[in-house]
Design an enzyme around this catalytic site. Sequence first.
Site, mmCIF file in Angstrom:
data_model
loop_
_atom_site.group_PDB
_atom_site.id
_atom_site.type_symbol
_atom_site.label_atom_id
_atom_site.label_comp_id
_atom_site.label_asym_id
_atom_site.label_seq_id
_atom_site.Cartn_x
_atom_site.Cartn_y
_atom_site.Cartn_z
ATOM 1 N N TRP A 7 0.827 -1.211 0.000
ATOM 2 C CA TRP A 7 0.000 0.000 0.000
ATOM 3 C C TRP A 7 0.857 1.256 0.000
ATOM 4 O O TRP A 7 0.520 2.238 -0.658
ATOM 5 C CB TRP A 7 -1.001 -0.009 1.161
ATOM 6 C CG TRP A 7 -2.041 -1.072 0.973
ATOM 7 C CD1 TRP A 7 -2.252 -2.166 1.762
ATOM 8 C CD2 TRP A 7 -3.003 -1.178 -0.103
ATOM 9 N NE1 TRP A 7 -3.275 -2.938 1.254
ATOM 10 C CE2 TRP A 7 -3.753 -2.361 0.119
ATOM 11 C CE3 TRP A 7 -3.293 -0.402 -1.226
ATOM 12 C CZ2 TRP A 7 -4.781 -2.775 -0.747
ATOM 13 C CZ3 TRP A 7 -4.316 -0.808 -2.080
ATOM 14 C CH2 TRP A 7 -5.042 -1.985 -1.832
ATOM 15 N N ASP B 70 -2.152 6.700 6.161
ATOM 16 C CA ASP B 70 -3.186 5.852 5.582
ATOM 17 C C ASP B 70 -3.542 4.831 6.664
ATOM 18 O O ASP B 70 -2.761 3.923 6.936
ATOM 19 C CB ASP B 70 -2.661 5.168 4.320
ATOM 20 C CG ASP B 70 -3.658 4.149 3.743
ATOM 21 O OD1 ASP B 70 -4.741 3.966 4.329
ATOM 22 O OD2 ASP B 70 -3.336 3.543 2.703
ATOM 23 N N LYS C 213 -12.790 -1.697 5.762
ATOM 24 C CA LYS C 213 -12.032 -2.654 6.557
ATOM 25 C C LYS C 213 -12.601 -2.729 7.968
ATOM 26 O O LYS C 213 -13.004 -3.773 8.426
ATOM 27 C CB LYS C 213 -10.544 -2.270 6.646
ATOM 28 C CG LYS C 213 -9.724 -2.061 5.357
ATOM 29 C CD LYS C 213 -10.142 -2.803 4.186
ATOM 30 C CE LYS C 213 -9.391 -2.715 2.886
ATOM 31 N NZ LYS C 213 -8.269 -1.890 2.665
#
Length: 360
Positions: free
Chosen positions: A102, A172, A196
């Site tokens: 990511w 993030d 999530k």
Amino acid sequence: MTRVFNFSAGPAALPESVLQTAAAEMLDWHGSGMSVMEMSHRGKEFISIADEAQALLRELLAVPANYKLLFMQGGALAENAIVPMNMLRGKTAADYIDTGEWSKKSIKEAQKYCTVNVAASAKAGGYTSIPPRAEWQLNPDAAYVHICSNETIGGVEYHFTPDVGSVPLVADMSSDILSRPIDVAKYGLIYGGAQKNIGPAGLTIVIVRDDLIGQALPATPSAFDYKTVADNDSMFNTPPTYAIYIAALVFKWIKDQGGLAAMATHNAAKAALLYDFLDTTTFYSCPVARDCRSLMNVPFRLKDEKLDEAFLKGAKERGMVQLKGHRSVGGMRASIYNAMPLEGVKTLVAFMKEFEAQHG
Ligand SMILES: *Cc1c(COP(=O)(O)O)cnc(C)c1O
């Protein structure tokens, strides 16, 4: 009806009571005669839902008054561009810490907008650790320092908040937001997709210190300019209304469980059960350094990958799904977000022992 233990990395399991409330309110929300999906986002019913979502999230994370809480769309990957567009503030460079899949995506996207200095990278070690803060080569002229607090694919998580001085820290937090208390004041900006640990896909959360907004690049789409979004109470354009409604139910559920301190205890207990077992066996292995193992996403491998398929099949027969690791790394991954009950992890560990006894 049978509910499975869903170990999906995202979109992920939601608390069952939240789904039940949503089902009960589906056709007629609080006597309005409408589903939340059918409401005007500017009507008093939906405004009350959005206000409650804002208030609960502020309360859970103890968001200081000088931070804006924005409900956006586009997911974390859109934020990879929206962040530099808004946060460069006349500067031309930003620092990024590279800890996995990511982070790499964030870096690649930011390179379209500015000079990216990769101030530290865990690449040499196969992305199994967080580079120690003392080794970061930060640029004092950077507009911000970007981290990914939990690498959802690699299972690597920060268990400290890095001190980066007066340069704003941007995180993030897609896959560990609301899993534990954090000190929001240590960040300039926090962002994450909801799917999530919060609610349905389609909602993106942004928490940003108010002195950092209002200097977006001129070409920034209005819907992605934090100032425009903030000035319009996250209703510059139609927000993802149903996703916000479900998120509000999840925030309420977290509060009723005892808030983020209770979530942290619950999550630590689940992760310990799994990691403690992984540490006792050589049949399974976890590549991640102990001090940065993720409490949310637990990657592990079977000694013999030819057994992967049989493992997944056996798990499925016992009501456990979505244990296959991300296609980029293989192996297995158990995502155990807030909504995963302890019982789910106990069932997984019992099956792992049984499978090892059969095939070890
Ligand atoms: C899932 C995830 C993303 C991607 O989010 P989208 O909502 O699909 O854009 C980005 N970063 C992290 C850490 C993630 O877990």
